[in-house]
Design an enzyme around this catalytic site. Structure first.
Site, PDB file in Angstrom:
ATOM      1  N   MET A  77     -11.176  -6.076   6.586  1.00 15.74           N
ATOM      2  CA  MET A  77     -10.311  -5.080   7.238  1.00 15.74           C
ATOM      3  C   MET A  77      -9.840  -5.637   8.577  1.00 15.74           C
ATOM      4  O   MET A  77     -10.640  -6.104   9.389  1.00 15.74           O
ATOM      5  CB  MET A  77     -11.053  -3.765   7.462  1.00 15.74           C
ATOM      6  CG  MET A  77     -11.327  -2.946   6.208  1.00 15.74           C
ATOM      7  SD  MET A  77      -9.869  -2.541   5.193  1.00 15.74           S
ATOM      8  CE  MET A  77      -8.846  -1.606   6.354  1.00 15.74           C
ATOM      9  N   GLY A 121       1.493  -1.925   4.217  1.00 16.49           N
ATOM     10  CA  GLY A 121       1.972  -0.558   4.015  1.00 16.49           C
ATOM     11  C   GLY A 121       3.293  -0.352   4.711  1.00 16.49           C
ATOM     12  O   GLY A 121       4.369  -0.437   4.101  1.00 16.49           O
ATOM     13  N   SER A 122       3.253  -0.122   6.022  1.00 15.57           N
ATOM     14  CA  SER A 122       4.489   0.170   6.751  1.00 15.57           C
ATOM     15  C   SER A 122       5.497  -0.974   6.696  1.00 15.57           C
ATOM     16  O   SER A 122       6.700  -0.723   6.619  1.00 15.57           O
ATOM     17  CB  SER A 122       4.193   0.579   8.190  1.00 15.57           C
ATOM     18  OG  SER A 122       2.965   0.097   8.618  1.00 15.57           O
ATOM     19  N   SER A 142       0.847  -1.201   0.000  1.00 16.89           N
ATOM     20  CA  SER A 142       0.000   0.000   0.000  1.00 16.89           C
ATOM     21  C   SER A 142       0.878   1.244   0.000  1.00 16.89           C
ATOM     22  O   SER A 142       1.631   1.482   0.951  1.00 16.89           O
ATOM     23  CB  SER A 142      -0.892   0.020   1.240  1.00 16.89           C
ATOM     24  OG  SER A 142      -1.404   1.326   1.415  1.00 16.89           O
ATOM     25  N   GLY A 160      -8.630   3.956   7.519  1.00 17.28           N
ATOM     26  CA  GLY A 160      -8.351   5.382   7.643  1.00 17.28           C
ATOM     27  C   GLY A 160      -6.881   5.703   7.829  1.00 17.28           C
ATOM     28  O   GLY A 160      -6.409   6.722   7.353  1.00 17.28           O
ATOM     29  N   PHE A 161      -6.169   4.821   8.501  1.00 17.43           N
ATOM     30  CA  PHE A 161      -4.766   5.130   8.801  1.00 17.43           C
ATOM     31  C   PHE A 161      -3.895   3.880   8.694  1.00 17.43           C
ATOM     32  O   PHE A 161      -4.366   2.773   8.961  1.00 17.43           O
ATOM     33  CB  PHE A 161      -4.639   5.715  10.211  1.00 17.43           C
ATOM     34  CG  PHE A 161      -5.437   6.985  10.376  1.00 17.43           C
ATOM     35  CD1 PHE A 161      -4.881   8.219  10.031  1.00 17.43           C
ATOM     36  CD2 PHE A 161      -6.748   6.940  10.834  1.00 17.43           C
ATOM     37  CE1 PHE A 161      -5.632   9.390  10.151  1.00 17.43           C
ATOM     38  CE2 PHE A 161      -7.500   8.105  10.947  1.00 17.43           C
ATOM     39  CZ  PHE A 161      -6.946   9.335  10.605  1.00 17.43           C
ATOM     40  N   GLY A 162      -2.638   4.112   8.339  1.00 22.91           N
ATOM     41  CA  GLY A 162      -1.665   3.022   8.305  1.00 22.91           C
ATOM     42  C   GLY A 162      -1.073   2.792   9.688  1.00 22.91           C
ATOM     43  O   GLY A 162      -1.419   3.494  10.645  1.00 22.91           O
ATOM     44  N   ASP A 188      -4.971   3.230  -1.650  1.00 22.13           N
ATOM     45  CA  ASP A 188      -5.978   3.585  -0.644  1.00 22.13           C
ATOM     46  C   ASP A 188      -6.549   4.968  -0.908  1.00 22.13           C
ATOM     47  O   ASP A 188      -5.863   5.977  -0.721  1.00 22.13           O
ATOM     48  CB  ASP A 188      -5.331   3.565   0.750  1.00 22.13           C
ATOM     49  CG  ASP A 188      -5.120   2.150   1.258  1.00 22.13           C
ATOM     50  OD1 ASP A 188      -6.085   1.365   1.221  1.00 22.13           O
ATOM     51  OD2 ASP A 188      -3.990   1.840   1.695  1.00 22.13           O
ATOM     52  N   HIS A 201      -8.595   0.533  -3.446  1.00 28.38           N
ATOM     53  CA  HIS A 201      -9.441   0.361  -2.262  1.00 28.38           C
ATOM     54  C   HIS A 201     -10.141   1.688  -1.989  1.00 28.38           C
ATOM     55  O   HIS A 201      -9.529   2.625  -1.481  1.00 28.38           O
ATOM     56  CB  HIS A 201      -8.543  -0.075  -1.082  1.00 28.38           C
ATOM     57  CG  HIS A 201      -9.254  -0.215   0.221  1.00 28.38           C
ATOM     58  ND1 HIS A 201      -8.582  -0.315   1.416  1.00 28.38           N
ATOM     59  CD2 HIS A 201     -10.570  -0.279   0.534  1.00 28.38           C
ATOM     60  CE1 HIS A 201      -9.452  -0.437   2.407  1.00 28.38           C
ATOM     61  NE2 HIS A 201     -10.668  -0.407   1.901  1.00 28.38           N
ATOM     62  N   ASP A 207      -6.181  -6.422   5.256  1.00 22.27           N
ATOM     63  CA  ASP A 207      -5.585  -5.092   5.115  1.00 22.27           C
ATOM     64  C   ASP A 207      -5.505  -4.426   6.481  1.00 22.27           C
ATOM     65  O   ASP A 207      -6.529  -4.174   7.115  1.00 22.27           O
ATOM     66  CB  ASP A 207      -6.467  -4.268   4.155  1.00 22.27           C
ATOM     67  CG  ASP A 207      -5.913  -2.887   3.864  1.00 22.27           C
ATOM     68  OD1 ASP A 207      -4.821  -2.556   4.367  1.00 22.27           O
ATOM     69  OD2 ASP A 207      -6.588  -2.136   3.128  1.00 22.27           O
ATOM     70  N   GLY A 208      -4.271  -4.151   6.911  1.00 20.69           N
ATOM     71  CA  GLY A 208      -4.053  -3.474   8.180  1.00 20.69           C
ATOM     72  C   GLY A 208      -3.216  -4.304   9.126  1.00 20.69           C
ATOM     73  O   GLY A 208      -3.611  -5.408   9.502  1.00 20.69           O
ATOM     74  N   GLY A 209      -2.030  -3.802   9.436  1.00 20.05           N
ATOM     75  CA  GLY A 209      -1.169  -4.462  10.419  1.00 20.05           C
ATOM     76  C   GLY A 209      -0.503  -5.732   9.937  1.00 20.05           C
ATOM     77  O   GLY A 209      -0.008  -6.530  10.744  1.00 20.05           O
ATOM     78  N   MET A 265      -9.159   7.802   0.127  1.00 24.64           N
ATOM     79  CA  MET A 265      -9.941   8.233   1.303  1.00 24.64           C
ATOM     80  C   MET A 265     -10.553   9.601   1.059  1.00 24.64           C
ATOM     81  O   MET A 265      -9.889  10.479   0.498  1.00 24.64           O
ATOM     82  CB  MET A 265      -9.033   8.315   2.524  1.00 24.64           C
ATOM     83  CG  MET A 265      -8.306   7.026   2.816  1.00 24.64           C
ATOM     84  SD  MET A 265      -7.258   7.228   4.263  1.00 24.64           S
ATOM     85  CE  MET A 265      -6.500   5.605   4.326  1.00 24.64           C
ATOM     86  N   HIS A 303      -1.473  -1.672  -3.963  1.00 26.44           N
ATOM     87  CA  HIS A 303      -2.729  -1.323  -3.287  1.00 26.44           C
ATOM     88  C   HIS A 303      -2.826   0.192  -3.154  1.00 26.44           C
ATOM     89  O   HIS A 303      -1.908   0.846  -2.651  1.00 26.44           O
ATOM     90  CB  HIS A 303      -2.728  -2.000  -1.912  1.00 26.44           C
ATOM     91  CG  HIS A 303      -3.990  -1.865  -1.140  1.00 26.44           C
ATOM     92  ND1 HIS A 303      -5.093  -2.662  -1.377  1.00 26.44           N
ATOM     93  CD2 HIS A 303      -4.340  -1.036  -0.113  1.00 26.44           C
ATOM     94  CE1 HIS A 303      -6.062  -2.334  -0.532  1.00 26.44           C
ATOM     95  NE2 HIS A 303      -5.636  -1.345   0.255  1.00 26.44           N
ATOM     96  N   MET A 318     -12.255   4.024  -0.012  1.00 28.35           N
ATOM     97  CA  MET A 318     -12.839   4.303   1.302  1.00 28.35           C
ATOM     98  C   MET A 318     -13.565   5.627   1.177  1.00 28.35           C
ATOM     99  O   MET A 318     -13.160   6.646   1.746  1.00 28.35           O
ATOM    100  CB  MET A 318     -11.728   4.352   2.368  1.00 28.35           C
ATOM    101  CG  MET A 318     -11.226   2.969   2.744  1.00 28.35           C
ATOM    102  SD  MET A 318      -9.666   3.025   3.634  1.00 28.35           S
ATOM    103  CE  MET A 318      -8.538   3.058   2.256  1.00 28.35           C
TER     104      MET A 318
END
Ligand code: DX5
Ligand code: ZN
Length: 221
Positions: A137, A197-198, A8, A142-144, A35, A66, A175-177, A37, A33, A68
């Site tokens: 999700m 992402g991170s 992402s 909303g946030f990485g 994102d 994606h 998606d996420g973490g 928003m 990916h 959002m």
């Protein structure tokens, strides 16, 4: 089954976005990916059509968009024309999910439907046979750089079971973490598309992509 890592770019350095996307490709990723928003569906703004069409020219990757955004049906045409290969929308944001799915199909794109952590799986089940992918999700959108919600794996397991029973190979995305410590749990639950992402953009990008891919490939064999 196909296993994909979808970096992402939300976590990328936009000053050198082109270089960073080249590194993602160097690491062996096949998807990217994106994102989107709107500051309404989620309390954050990211980027829009101009960024997608600019990087389209520079990247030979599957563009996994994606959305959002509220009433996503309004922007399907624009994102399809900007270079999306797949468009995922949130069931919570669409007044008419069926019409949204049809609009994405109209442009010949892969269809994804997503649900937030608090949304029960039942809400998307009426659309399951009409989509290519379900995005579960694993953080509040909303946030990485948030913490992976392990309790979402029940949804992933239930989806994989349904998909197997129907003799399908549904893409189940998380998606996420997602990082080296969490991707195994998602693999074991039955996910096969992993947004990161991170974990990709912090540090050595090609190495990060390779190590996530390797974990997925080892799991497969
Ligand atoms: C959250 C986004 C994610 C996010 C993932 O709203 O949909 O794609 O960028 O970031 P990490 O991998 O850092 O949790
Ligand atoms: Zn995302």
């Amino acid at each position: 089954m196909e296993y994909v890592i979808a970096p992402s770019i939300l976590a990328a350095d936009f000053c050198i976005l082109g270089e960073q996307i080249a590194k993602v490709q160097e690491g062996g990723a096949k998807w990217l990916h994106l994102d989107i928003m709107d500051g309404m569906f989620v309390p954050n703004l990211s980027f829009g059509l101009t960024v997608v069409s600019s990087i389209r020219k520079a990247a030979d990757l599957f563009f996994d968009v994606h959305l959002m955004i509220e009433e996503p049906v309004r922007y399907v045409k624009e994102f399809a024309e900007a270079g999306a290969d797949g468009i995922t929308f949130h069931v919570e944001a669409a007044k008419d999910p069926k019409a949204t799915i049809e609009e994405i199909r109209k442009f010949g794109k892969q269809v994804g439907i997503s649900l937030k952590p608090g949304t029960p799986l039942e809400v998307i089940l009426p659309y399951l046979d009409q989509v290519d992918m379900v995005l579960v999700m694993t953080v509040e959108p909303g946030f990485g750089a948030q913490k992976f919600m392990y309790d979402m794996m029940d949804k992933v397991r239930a989806l994989r079971k349904l998909s197997d029973e129907q003799g399908r190979e549904l893409f189940i995305q998380v998606d996420g973490g997602i990082k080296e410590e969490t991707i195994r749990d998602a693999l074991e639950a039955g996910a096969n598309s992993f947004v990161a992402g991170s974990a990709v953009f912090k540090g050595d990008i090609p190495r990060n992509v390779r190590s996530l891919l390797q974990i997925a490939e080892e799991y497969q064999s």
